[in-house]
Design a protein around this motif. Structure first.
Motif, PDB file in Angstrom:
ATOM      1  N   GLY A 265       0.837  -1.193   0.000  1.00  0.00           N
ATOM      2  CA  GLY A 265       0.000   0.000   0.000  1.00  0.00           C
ATOM      3  C   GLY A 265       0.874   1.246   0.000  1.00  0.00           C
ATOM      4  N   ALA A 266       0.279   2.390  -0.342  1.00  0.00           N
ATOM      5  CA  ALA A 266       1.037   3.621  -0.539  1.00  0.00           C
ATOM      6  C   ALA A 266       1.717   4.106   0.739  1.00  0.00           C
ATOM      7  N   ASP A 267       1.056   4.020   1.883  1.00  0.00           N
ATOM      8  CA  ASP A 267       1.634   4.555   3.113  1.00  0.00           C
ATOM      9  C   ASP A 267       2.905   3.826   3.513  1.00  0.00           C
ATOM     10  N   LYS A 268       2.884   2.501   3.415  1.00  0.00           N
ATOM     11  CA  LYS A 268       4.076   1.746   3.792  1.00  0.00           C
ATOM     12  C   LYS A 268       5.182   1.901   2.749  1.00  0.00           C
ATOM     13  N   MET A 269       4.802   2.088   1.496  1.00  0.00           N
ATOM     14  CA  MET A 269       5.818   2.368   0.481  1.00  0.00           C
ATOM     15  C   MET A 269       6.519   3.679   0.806  1.00  0.00           C
ATOM     16  N   TRP A 270       5.763   4.643   1.319  1.00  0.00           N
ATOM     17  CA  TRP A 270       6.374   5.916   1.692  1.00  0.00           C
ATOM     18  C   TRP A 270       7.404   5.707   2.799  1.00  0.00           C
ATOM     19  N   ASN A 271       7.165   4.777   3.694  1.00  0.00           N
ATOM     20  CA  ASN A 271       8.138   4.522   4.761  1.00  0.00           C
ATOM     21  C   ASN A 271       9.485   4.078   4.201  1.00  0.00           C
ATOM     22  N   ILE A 272       9.457   3.323   3.087  1.00  0.00           N
ATOM     23  CA  ILE A 272      10.708   2.928   2.430  1.00  0.00           C
ATOM     24  C   ILE A 272      11.373   4.147   1.808  1.00  0.00           C
ATOM     25  N   ASN A 273      10.565   4.959   1.122  1.00  0.00           N
ATOM     26  CA  ASN A 273      11.073   6.185   0.504  1.00  0.00           C
ATOM     27  C   ASN A 273      11.668   7.115   1.559  1.00  0.00           C
ATOM     28  N   LYS A 274      10.973   7.246   2.682  1.00  0.00           N
ATOM     29  CA  LYS A 274      11.428   8.107   3.776  1.00  0.00           C
ATOM     30  C   LYS A 274      12.739   7.581   4.368  1.00  0.00           C
ATOM     31  N   ALA A 275      12.853   6.246   4.489  1.00  0.00           N
ATOM     32  CA  ALA A 275      14.095   5.663   4.997  1.00  0.00           C
ATOM     33  C   ALA A 275      15.264   6.026   4.091  1.00  0.00           C
ATOM     34  N   PHE A 276      15.024   5.994   2.770  1.00  0.00           N
ATOM     35  CA  PHE A 276      16.061   6.393   1.805  1.00  0.00           C
ATOM     36  C   PHE A 276      16.473   7.842   2.040  1.00  0.00           C
ATOM     37  N   LEU A 277      15.489   8.742   2.176  1.00  0.00           N
ATOM     38  CA  LEU A 277      15.801  10.154   2.394  1.00  0.00           C
ATOM     39  C   LEU A 277      16.610  10.352   3.672  1.00  0.00           C
ATOM     40  N   ASP A 278      16.186   9.703   4.750  1.00  0.00           N
ATOM     41  CA  ASP A 278      16.880   9.860   6.024  1.00  0.00           C
ATOM     42  C   ASP A 278      18.325   9.363   5.943  1.00  0.00           C
ATOM     43  N   GLN A 279      18.534   8.288   5.170  1.00  0.00           N
ATOM     44  CA  GLN A 279      19.893   7.781   4.990  1.00  0.00           C
ATOM     45  C   GLN A 279      20.773   8.798   4.274  1.00  0.00           C
ATOM     46  N   GLN A 280      20.198   9.476   3.280  1.00  0.00           N
ATOM     47  CA  GLN A 280      20.966  10.475   2.532  1.00  0.00           C
ATOM     48  C   GLN A 280      21.183  11.739   3.360  1.00  0.00           C
ATOM     49  N   ILE A 281      20.165  12.118   4.142  1.00  0.00           N
ATOM     50  CA  ILE A 281      20.295  13.283   5.027  1.00  0.00           C
ATOM     51  C   ILE A 281      21.414  13.048   6.035  1.00  0.00           C
ATOM     52  N   LYS A 310      11.668  19.738   4.076  1.00  0.00           N
ATOM     53  CA  LYS A 310      11.365  20.983   4.788  1.00  0.00           C
ATOM     54  C   LYS A 310      11.301  20.742   6.292  1.00  0.00           C
ATOM     55  N   ASP A 311      10.609  19.664   6.669  1.00  0.00           N
ATOM     56  CA  ASP A 311      10.495  19.333   8.094  1.00  0.00           C
ATOM     57  C   ASP A 311      11.841  18.954   8.707  1.00  0.00           C
ATOM     58  N   SER A 312      12.784  18.563   7.847  1.00  0.00           N
ATOM     59  CA  SER A 312      14.108  18.178   8.323  1.00  0.00           C
ATOM     60  C   SER A 312      15.087  19.348   8.316  1.00  0.00           C
ATOM     61  N   GLY A 313      14.562  20.568   8.060  1.00  0.00           N
ATOM     62  CA  GLY A 313      15.400  21.770   8.162  1.00  0.00           C
ATOM     63  C   GLY A 313      16.002  22.260   6.871  1.00  0.00           C
ATOM     64  N   TYR A 314      15.432  21.874   5.739  1.00  0.00           N
ATOM     65  CA  TYR A 314      15.949  22.314   4.450  1.00  0.00           C
ATOM     66  C   TYR A 314      15.091  23.454   3.898  1.00  0.00           C
ATOM     67  N   SER A 315      15.749  24.361   3.172  1.00  0.00           N
ATOM     68  CA  SER A 315      15.043  25.369   2.385  1.00  0.00           C
ATOM     69  C   SER A 315      15.423  25.172   0.925  1.00  0.00           C
ATOM     70  N   PHE A 316      14.693  25.805   0.016  1.00  0.00           N
ATOM     71  CA  PHE A 316      14.871  25.528  -1.413  1.00  0.00           C
ATOM     72  C   PHE A 316      15.202  26.793  -2.179  1.00  0.00           C
ATOM     73  N   TYR A 324      15.734  22.863  -8.568  1.00  0.00           N
ATOM     74  CA  TYR A 324      15.507  23.346  -7.211  1.00  0.00           C
ATOM     75  C   TYR A 324      16.392  22.587  -6.247  1.00  0.00           C
ATOM     76  N   ARG A 325      17.261  23.348  -5.593  1.00  0.00           N
ATOM     77  CA  ARG A 325      18.259  22.737  -4.710  1.00  0.00           C
ATOM     78  C   ARG A 325      17.823  22.926  -3.254  1.00  0.00           C
ATOM     79  N   ALA A 326      17.858  21.823  -2.505  1.00  0.00           N
ATOM     80  CA  ALA A 326      17.524  21.855  -1.085  1.00  0.00           C
ATOM     81  C   ALA A 326      18.811  22.080  -0.289  1.00  0.00           C
ATOM     82  N   VAL A 327      18.813  23.106   0.542  1.00  0.00           N
ATOM     83  CA  VAL A 327      19.997  23.410   1.349  1.00  0.00           C
ATOM     84  C   VAL A 327      19.594  23.463   2.802  1.00  0.00           C
ATOM     85  N   LYS A 328      20.480  23.037   3.678  1.00  0.00           N
ATOM     86  CA  LYS A 328      20.225  23.030   5.104  1.00  0.00           C
ATOM     87  C   LYS A 328      20.207  24.457   5.626  1.00  0.00           C
ATOM     88  N   LYS A 329      19.178  24.797   6.399  1.00  0.00           N
ATOM     89  CA  LYS A 329      19.063  26.156   6.942  1.00  0.00           C
ATOM     90  C   LYS A 329      20.193  26.419   7.938  1.00  0.00           C
TER      91      LYS A 329
END
Length: 329
Positions: A265-281, A310-316, A324-329
């Motif tokens: 389902g879409a919500d749990k797929m997002w958890n995988i996507n979010k895990a990827f983002l957190d690993q890169q962050i 955005k919630d992780s402290g990035y601005s664009f 569009y580049r995301a940079v840490k505030k």
């Protein structure tokens, strides 16, 4: 289970932790699922266990010895009801049930020629074996068992993997280790799919370890310092993953996306996507969107990526290439 982990090359503290967690979770699962399975309407698998066969045989013989017909009729009725209850407790949706029924069938087969049982009781043994065969055949349609057969793991391995899924610590890496021991070299995508089927098979939610593992297996060009995100366009150079490849950037792509989303389902797929983002962050990488992320469909994964950053402290900011580049505030 501990020996199965050692055989698969999983040792030390990790093996001890997995064994302890699985043992705890297995007890919880056993209590929560007792009697909850749904039998197929088109097949009624009424059977008695080998111990129930013996108890029934003794009870009937006692009734007959006392010349008590009413007692005999009641005993037969009671055990007919018990056989129906046994069938109602079969969980046709899990590979673990198949292993338990195979064990019970093996015990019943020992009674086929047991002359201490009456001829009628031995007939009941045969009926129970036939009904168990029907149930086992139905359960073997389970995706987890098909996966296990495909990668060559044996029955004991299936039980161990099921326990790990129940403990929410099963990962695609563990699947690959078990498959390698069985002589199968499987892809990261297939290992992820197999692990997800085990979670689905026993009705357990995915644990954080599985989300992290799936995120890692879906990471391409992990050594790059920037991550490209954006819209997916089939067979187009404007698709985010094609732009990432051209830049030599990190990107997220799961080969079995459609199948996996169908499982989770879409919500749990997002958890995988979010895990990827957190690993890169956590690695301090920069993020580039191929188009204005604030204009994406709010229901899309791209927009959720935008909000999470955005919630992780990035601005664009918009760079010279219109990206569009995301940079840490």
């Amino acid at each position: 289970m501990a020996q199965a982990l050692v055989d698969a090359g999983i040792t030390g503290g990790l093996a001890l932790t997995l064994t302890a967690l699985a043992s705890t979770a297995a007890g919880a699962l056993a209590g929560g699922t007792a009697g909850a399975a749904a039998a197929f309407n088109e097949v009624t698998n009424n059977y008695l266990t080998h111990t129930q066969i013996v108890a029934r045989d003794k009870a009937i013989k006692l009734c007959q010895a006392n010349g008590n017909t009413a007692c005999e009729v009641k005993t037969l009725a009671d055990y007919d009801l018990l056989s129906a209850k046994n069938s109602g407790a079969i969980n046709y949706g899990t590979a673990m049930s198949e292993l338990a029924l195979q064990g019970e069938k093996a015990e019943l087969e020992k009674q086929v020629n047991d002359t201490t049982l009456s001829a009628e009781s031995r007939q009941q043994v045969q009926r129970s074996i036939r009904e168990l065969d029907l149930a086992i055949n139905a359960i073997q349609k389970s995706p987890a068992l098909r996966d296990a057969a495909e990668i060559g793991v044996i029955g004991l391995d299936v039980a161990t993997l099921g326990e790990l899924a129940g403990a929410r610590v099963l990962t695609s890496t563990i699947i690959k280790q078990f498959a390698a021991r069985a002589g199968s070299n499987i892809t990261d995508d297939m290992a992820t799919r197999v692990a997800l089927n085990f979670y689905k098979d026993i009705g357990a939610d995915l644990g954080p370890a599985m989300y992290r593992s799936a995120g890692e297996n879906s990471t391409h060009n992990p050594q790059a310092l920037e991550v490209v995100l954006g819209r997916y366009y089939a067979n187009s150079p404007q698709s985010y993953e094609q732009i990432a490849k051209a830049r030599g950037a990190t990107y997220f792509e799961m080969g079995d996306w459609g199948k996996t989303q169908g499982l989770l389902g879409a919500d749990k797929m997002w958890n995988i996507n979010k895990a990827f983002l957190d690993q890169q962050i956590s690695q301090g990488k920069t993020f580039i969107f191929t188009s204005n992320p604030s204009l994406l469909d709010p229901r899309s994964y791209g927009y959720r990526e935008f909000i999470h950053l955005k919630d992780s402290g990035y601005s664009f900011i918009t760079d010279l290439g219109g990206q569009y580049r995301a940079v840490k505030k």
